[in-house]
Design a protein around this motif. Structure first.
Motif, PDB file in Angstrom:
ATOM      1  N   LYS A  68       7.765  91.218  48.063  1.00  0.00           N
ATOM      2  CA  LYS A  68       8.049  90.674  47.078  1.00  0.00           C
ATOM      3  C   LYS A  68       6.947  89.792  46.447  1.00  0.00           C
ATOM      4  O   LYS A  68       5.877  89.445  47.374  1.00  0.00           O
ATOM      5  CB  LYS A  68       9.241  89.540  47.041  1.00  0.00           C
ATOM      6  N   ASP A 142      16.289  85.603  42.037  1.00  0.00           N
ATOM      7  CA  ASP A 142      16.987  85.929  40.908  1.00  0.00           C
ATOM      8  C   ASP A 142      17.167  85.017  39.970  1.00  0.00           C
ATOM      9  O   ASP A 142      17.039  85.442  38.817  1.00  0.00           O
ATOM     10  CB  ASP A 142      18.496  86.310  41.629  1.00  0.00           C
ATOM     11  N   LYS A 185       9.951  89.596  40.709  1.00  0.00           N
ATOM     12  CA  LYS A 185      10.558  90.735  41.262  1.00  0.00           C
ATOM     13  C   LYS A 185       9.952  91.952  41.041  1.00  0.00           C
ATOM     14  O   LYS A 185      10.272  92.894  41.814  1.00  0.00           O
ATOM     15  CB  LYS A 185      11.663  90.776  40.569  1.00  0.00           C
TER      16      LYS A 185
END
Length: 550
Positions: A68, A142, A185
């Motif tokens: 990531k 998220d 992301k």
């Protein structure tokens, strides 16, 4: 005022953001619910604090991890720098990101419609989104992704609105939000952004000229933000890091079997609808005429919301493992669309449906509050949270009785579930293993520079934070870990692995024990009684702090 006396539904977004933090905070800012993937970001941030390298990310075992981009790691690191290495610090910026997403949803609606009530309902819908609430309590990408994509959506909205010139800030919000989302992301942000830009150029209702989208200053700055970490990793570690990153982004996450794609697509659609309950149910009575009216008012935004919904459903369907949090990036746009539909359908006149929805959540909160009082009587009293719950329950009860501001009552009732839930999880989860070992080491006045760990790696992350900076905790490998034991004088080992050691070589210095989920009824039954410790020790999950004998 927070508890306004006016019967009209009005929302101050700053107050709603504060309420979000106040009610979600007790649940989010500790390890009441520890999500497995958080360990990757916490462990890397601890290592960054230790070695001063704020670009390279490591696992608890010391291995490099490039799956990531950097922004999530930096959000955890910033909390550690400001508030110390602890649970609160690891999650505070994620909670604030969740609250900011609610505020940006309000702003997004105001840009598109300039109507206070649509903005209020949209923000209330987003504040009561269960996926946003859960994501705001986890130090994973998220909630940062939805925040940055919503910032970008403000730019898209400025291009799609019906009146006035495009404001100067629009390209900065559009491209800057996408750049930050890419550093959160990676490719999913780029895909949604690319689809949105193509839509601006091609939609037949309000096409945007290519010239107005080519804003050189914002494009240059955003490109630097988006690519900075990737270029730095290429220079420091070479192309190897890119294989790891792409393997996570498009390798193991992309499904190839058509049945699996179809199955995940259906699941994603169901979850997308479920995250907006009860609001979607309240829209049903006038849904056809409301959608038709909305389409005539602003077809370009309706098309944009529909396209982003299809895009996120398609991307979710293509994953090899489907999670509800994958749908979150487009939730604020859909919340605004749903708020628009509800206002067009005059949903506030349907008092019975609003009251039923509120009463369902209100009743659940009464049950949780009653359970909290029961635990307080038995000795587990969290008075601050109980008084908070009571105050909000009284306010919601008053709204239900008078039939006023019921959409606000729904949102507050839903948010209130989470501090109520904390009354129980705090009993089960604390003190966690890291707290227990930290207390022992401090009270025994011992000093361990390095400790090897074998067990559940999610647990090791909590212990690692609790023992920082005096002790470096290193996870042992899955295979051949017995050989690694020889490298450490001191170990923390899960009970299921302890039997694999030659126990005659070690002495147990301390042990941690936490509630077993299977034994919760018996443990609550005996809480505060002499037999409680016996049941806890017999059924609980144990970790042993052991040291080699001289």
């Amino acid at each position: 005022m927070i508890f306004s006396q006016s019967p009209e539904l009005r929302i101050n977004p700053w107050i709603l953001m504060g309420i979000f933090c106040l009610l979600v905070g007790p649940f989010a800012l500790s390890f009441n619910m520890n999500y497995p993937d958080e360990m990757y970001y916490r462990d890397a941030a601890v290592e960054m604090m230790r070695n001063g390298d704020y670009l390279t990310t490591y696992l608890g075992s010391g291995e490099l991890r490039f799956k990531k981009p950097i922004l999530t790691y930096w959000a955890v690191l910033a909390g550690f720098k400001l508030f110390g290495v602890n649970a609160f610090a690891s999650r505070i910026f994620f909670l604030l990101a969740g609250a900011a997403t609610v505020g940006l949803t309000f702003k997004l609606s105001k840009i598109l419609f300039k109507e206070e009530k649509i903005a209020a309902v949209s923000a209330l819908i987003m504040a009561a989104n269960p996926v946003l609430i859960l994501s705001a309590g986890r130090s994973i990408p998220d909630v940062l992704l939805v925040l940055t994509m919503t910032l970008s959506a403000l730019g898209f909205a400025a291009y799609l609105k019906n009146d006035g010139p495009i404001p100067k800030w629009a390209p900065w919000a559009l491209y800057g939000g996408l750049a930050l989302a890419f550093e959160v992301k990676g490719l999913p942000a780029a895909a949604l952004g690319g689809i949105g830009i193509v839509y601006l150029l091609l939609n037949p209702w309000k096409r945007v000229s290519l010239k107005s989208l080519i804003h050189i200053p914002s494009l240059l700055v955003s490109s630097f933000i988006a690519l900075f970490w990737f270029l730095a990793m290429w220079k420091i570690h070479g192309p190897t890091y890119l294989d790891s990153f792409l393997g996570d982004q498009v390798g193991v996450r992309v499904a190839s079997k058509s049945f699996l794609v179809f199955k995940h697509g259906l699941i994603a659609l169901g979850l997308l609808i479920a995250m907006f309950i009860p609001w979607v149910l309240l829209a049903i009575p006038q849904v056809k005429s409301s959608i038709s009216k909305a389409w005539k008012e602003n077809p370009q935004f309706a098309g944009f919301a529909f396209l982003w919904a299809l895009a996120i459903l398609g991307m979710s369907a293509m994953t090899s493992v489907m999670y509800e949090r994958y749908l979150l990036p487009v939730a604020p746009v859909l919340a605004v669309y749903l708020g628009w539909i509800l206002i067009n359908g005059e949903f506030e006149k349907r008092k019975m449906g609003l009251r039923i929805a509120t009463l369902i959540f209100f009743t659940l909160n009464l049950v949780l509050f009653g359970g909290g009082i029961f635990l307080a009587i038995k000795g587990h009293a969290m008075w601050a949270i109980l008084f908070l719950i009571l105050a909000v329950l009284i306010y919601i009860g008053r709204l239900i009785w008078k039939g006023e501001k019921l959409p606000k009552a729904i949102t507050f009732s839903f948010l209130l579930i989470f501090p109520g839930y904390t009354l129980f999880t705090s009993l089960i989860s604390f003190p966690h293993q890291g707290q227990q070992f930290s207390e022992f080491i401090e009270s025994a006045n011992k000093n361990f520079e390095t400790i090897g760990f074998k067990g559940n790696n999610h647990t090791s992350s909590k212990i690692r934070m609790s023992l920082y900076p005096e002790t470096r905790l290193t996870n042992l490998e899955k295979i051949g870990w017995q050989d690694q034991v020889q490298e450490f004088k001191t170990l923390i080992i899960e009970d299921s692995f302890y039997d694999s050691l030659n126990q005659e070589q070690f002495q147990i210095l301390d042990q941690s024990v936490n509630w077993s989920s299977k034994a919760i009824p018996d443990l609550i039954n005996t809480f505060g009684k002499p037999e409680f410790n016996s049941i806890l020790n017999k059924t609980g999950k144990k970790f042993y702090l052991i040291q080699k004998k001289p």
